[in-house]
Enzyme design. Structure first.
Site, PDB file in Angstrom:
ATOM      1  N   GLU A 176      -0.781  -9.222  -0.552  1.00  0.00           N
ATOM      2  CA  GLU A 176      -2.227  -9.426  -0.350  1.00  0.00           C
ATOM      3  C   GLU A 176      -2.980  -9.423  -1.683  1.00  0.00           C
ATOM      4  OE1 GLU A 176      -2.133  -6.188   2.548  1.00  0.00           O
ATOM      5  OE2 GLU A 176      -3.239  -7.473   3.919  1.00  0.00           O
ATOM      6  N   ALA A 225       0.877  -1.175   0.000  1.00  0.00           N
ATOM      7  CA  ALA A 225       0.000   0.000   0.000  1.00  0.00           C
ATOM      8  C   ALA A 225       0.908   1.217   0.000  1.00  0.00           C
ATOM      9  CB  ALA A 225      -0.865  -0.014   1.242  1.00  0.00           C
ATOM     10  N   GLY A 244       0.534  -4.933   0.890  1.00  0.00           N
ATOM     11  CA  GLY A 244      -0.642  -4.958   0.003  1.00  0.00           C
ATOM     12  C   GLY A 244      -0.368  -5.665  -1.315  1.00  0.00           C
ATOM     13  N   GLU A 264       4.513  -5.224   7.428  1.00  0.00           N
ATOM     14  CA  GLU A 264       3.786  -4.166   8.136  1.00  0.00           C
ATOM     15  C   GLU A 264       4.302  -3.917   9.550  1.00  0.00           C
ATOM     16  OE1 GLU A 264       2.382  -6.424   6.191  1.00  0.00           O
ATOM     17  OE2 GLU A 264       0.916  -5.436   4.896  1.00  0.00           O
TER      18      GLU A 264
HETATM   19  N1  COA Z   1       4.625   3.082  -0.564  1.00  0.00           N
HETATM   20  C1  COA Z   1       5.041   4.242  -1.107  1.00  0.00           C
HETATM   21  N2  COA Z   1       6.170   4.370  -1.782  1.00  0.00           N
HETATM   22  C2  COA Z   1       6.933   3.278  -1.952  1.00  0.00           C
HETATM   23  C3  COA Z   1       6.567   2.028  -1.416  1.00  0.00           C
HETATM   24  C4  COA Z   1       5.342   1.955  -0.699  1.00  0.00           C
HETATM   25  N3  COA Z   1       4.895   0.806  -0.171  1.00  0.00           N
HETATM   26  N4  COA Z   1       7.514   1.131  -1.707  1.00  0.00           N
HETATM   27  C5  COA Z   1       8.454   1.787  -2.418  1.00  0.00           C
HETATM   28  N5  COA Z   1       8.100   3.093  -2.570  1.00  0.00           N
HETATM   29  C6  COA Z   1       8.833   4.156  -3.253  1.00  0.00           C
HETATM   30  C7  COA Z   1      10.015   4.644  -2.470  1.00  0.00           C
HETATM   31  O1  COA Z   1       9.614   5.593  -1.498  1.00  0.00           O
HETATM   32  C8  COA Z   1      10.864   5.256  -3.563  1.00  0.00           C
HETATM   33  O2  COA Z   1      10.304   6.494  -3.927  1.00  0.00           O
HETATM   34  P1  COA Z   1      11.284   7.790  -4.135  1.00  0.00           P
HETATM   35  O3  COA Z   1      12.197   7.368  -5.264  1.00  0.00           O
HETATM   36  O4  COA Z   1      10.341   8.883  -4.516  1.00  0.00           O
HETATM   37  O5  COA Z   1      12.002   7.972  -2.848  1.00  0.00           O
HETATM   38  C9  COA Z   1      10.615   4.308  -4.734  1.00  0.00           C
HETATM   39  O6  COA Z   1       9.388   3.642  -4.455  1.00  0.00           O
HETATM   40  C10 COA Z   1      11.701   3.263  -4.908  1.00  0.00           C
HETATM   41  O7  COA Z   1      11.824   2.551  -3.674  1.00  0.00           O
HETATM   42  P2  COA Z   1      13.240   2.370  -2.903  1.00  0.00           P
HETATM   43  O8  COA Z   1      12.911   2.135  -1.465  1.00  0.00           O
HETATM   44  O9  COA Z   1      14.160   3.489  -3.237  1.00  0.00           O
HETATM   45  O10 COA Z   1      13.754   1.031  -3.582  1.00  0.00           O
HETATM   46  P3  COA Z   1      14.756  -0.037  -2.971  1.00  0.00           P
HETATM   47  O11 COA Z   1      15.141  -0.928  -4.079  1.00  0.00           O
HETATM   48  O12 COA Z   1      15.848   0.636  -2.205  1.00  0.00           O
HETATM   49  O13 COA Z   1      13.887  -0.868  -1.904  1.00  0.00           O
HETATM   50  C11 COA Z   1      11.926  -2.054  -1.136  1.00  0.00           C
HETATM   51  C12 COA Z   1      12.823  -1.663  -2.339  1.00  0.00           C
HETATM   52  C13 COA Z   1      10.700  -2.761  -1.675  1.00  0.00           C
HETATM   53  C14 COA Z   1      12.685  -2.999  -0.204  1.00  0.00           C
HETATM   54  C15 COA Z   1      11.534  -0.754  -0.365  1.00  0.00           C
HETATM   55  O14 COA Z   1      11.005   0.179  -1.301  1.00  0.00           O
HETATM   56  C16 COA Z   1      10.484  -0.977   0.694  1.00  0.00           C
HETATM   57  O15 COA Z   1      10.803  -1.469   1.772  1.00  0.00           O
HETATM   58  N6  COA Z   1       9.210  -0.575   0.432  1.00  0.00           N
HETATM   59  C17 COA Z   1       8.152  -0.614   1.390  1.00  0.00           C
HETATM   60  C18 COA Z   1       7.652  -2.030   1.557  1.00  0.00           C
HETATM   61  C19 COA Z   1       6.557  -2.083   2.590  1.00  0.00           C
HETATM   62  O16 COA Z   1       6.768  -1.828   3.769  1.00  0.00           O
HETATM   63  N7  COA Z   1       5.346  -2.420   2.142  1.00  0.00           N
HETATM   64  C20 COA Z   1       4.200  -2.547   3.006  1.00  0.00           C
HETATM   65  C21 COA Z   1       3.459  -1.277   3.068  1.00  0.00           C
HETATM   66  S1  COA Z   1       2.076  -1.415   4.189  1.00  0.00           S
END
Ligand code: COA
Length: 259
Positions: A114, A66, A111, A134
């Site tokens: 999910e 999400a 999400g 989460e």
């Molecule tokens: N919501 C909003 N933005 C998200 C996102 C999310 N769930 N997941 C990734 N993004 C965004 C990042 O903020 C970043 O945006 P920016 O370039 O404007 O800063 C972009 O997507 C790229 O992500 P980044 O974190 O730089 O990539 P990465 O390769 O270093 O890491 C992940 C990849 C998936 C490990 C990391 O993005 C992450 O942990 N995301 C969240 C996962 C999460 O907690 N999901 C559950 C949400 S309830």
């Protein structure tokens, strides 16, 4: 039909839906949910759509969760409404009468996991990663994750993944029964389409009956065995059942019309 956050193509009866926010790793924001509900209406209405693939844009993510940027200022009531909207949308996917398959091409987190779990089954590329992170954010899954993860991989492993936020790779996801096949990134869509070509050649109302029957196992309000009896009976009132049995007896290929 055009969408803000989705790309869609219809090929051979298969609608491919690409969640298209690659710069945000296809995170599910309000607009994605609006578009998903619109495309679900289209799937129900459009007889040319026989089955559906959901995947993510870009090489890195299916859906990374999400959209966390929409979370920060929410009140308890607003958070509950957000979870309900997500659950209702994913329930529409799960209960679709047409097969919907997740082609998981990278991160399927929160999400995203999910969403993949609400699909009827999943195919993953080797670089796919699944998890419910989460608890890292001080929250829990809200779009059905605590329920469907248990249904798919069992209580003990689901508990561990949910409580630890541990991510698993595609091979482990297959071993746990979360995905049916693991492919190379290049062959993910072709492989998924091949499975759906086979399903699309079967009687659509019978396929829909299978979906209903299987989903009833997980619905406490339904008696799955009674539902199966009724759905079995319903198939006998279809033209396709007459065609399928006649084709077998006449040693020819059945030509199903979904009637
Ligand atoms: N919501 C909003 N933005 C998200 C996102 C999310 N769930 N997941 C990734 N993004 C965004 C990042 O903020 C970043 O945006 P920016 O370039 O404007 O800063 C972009 O997507 C790229 O992500 P980044 O974190 O730089 O990539 P990465 O390769 O270093 O890491 C992940 C990849 C998936 C490990 C990391 O993005 C992450 O942990 N995301 C969240 C996962 C999460 O907690 N999901 C559950 C949400 S309830």
């Amino acid at each position: 039909m055009s969408y803000t956050t989705l790309l869609t193509t219809l090929e051979n009866g298969i609608l491919i839906i690409v969640i298209n926010r690659p710069d945000k790793l296809n995170a599910l924001n309000k607009d994605v949910f609006i578009d998903l509900n619109t495309v679900l209406d289209e799937i129900e209405k459009n007889a040319e759509i026989k089955s559906v693939i959901i995947t993510g844009a870009g090489p890195k993510a299916f859906v990374a969760g999400a959209d966390i940027s929409e979370f920060n200022a929410l009140s308890k009531q607003e958070a509950m409404a957000l979870a309900k909207r997500g659950q209702d949308t994913f329930a529409r996917i799960e209960n679709s009468s047409k097969p919907i398959v997740g082609a998981v091409n990278g991160f399927a987190l929160g999400g995203g996991c999910e969403l993949a779990m609400s699909c009827h089954f999943r195919v993953a590329s080797e670089n796919a990663k699944f998890g419910q992170p989460e608890v890292n954010l001080g929250l829990i899954p809200g779009y059905g994750g605590t329920q469907r993860l248990v249904q798919l991989i069992g209580k003990g492993k689901a508990m561990e993944l949910l409580m630890s936020a541990h991510m698993i790779d595609a091979a482990e996801a297959k071993q746990l029964g979360l995905v049916n096949y693991v492919t190379t990134p290049e062959t993910l869509l072709e492989h998924t389409k091949k499975i759906l070509d086979i399903i699309n050649s079967k009687a659509p109302l019978a396929v829909a009956g299978c979906i209903k029957g299987v989903n009833a196992v997980f619905d406490e309000t339904k008696d799955g065995y009674a539902l199966e009896v009724e759905e079995f009976g319903n198939t006998f009132a279809t033209e396709d059942m007459k065609e399928g049995t006649a084709a077998f007896l006449e040693k020819r290929k059945a030509n199903f019309r979904g009637k």
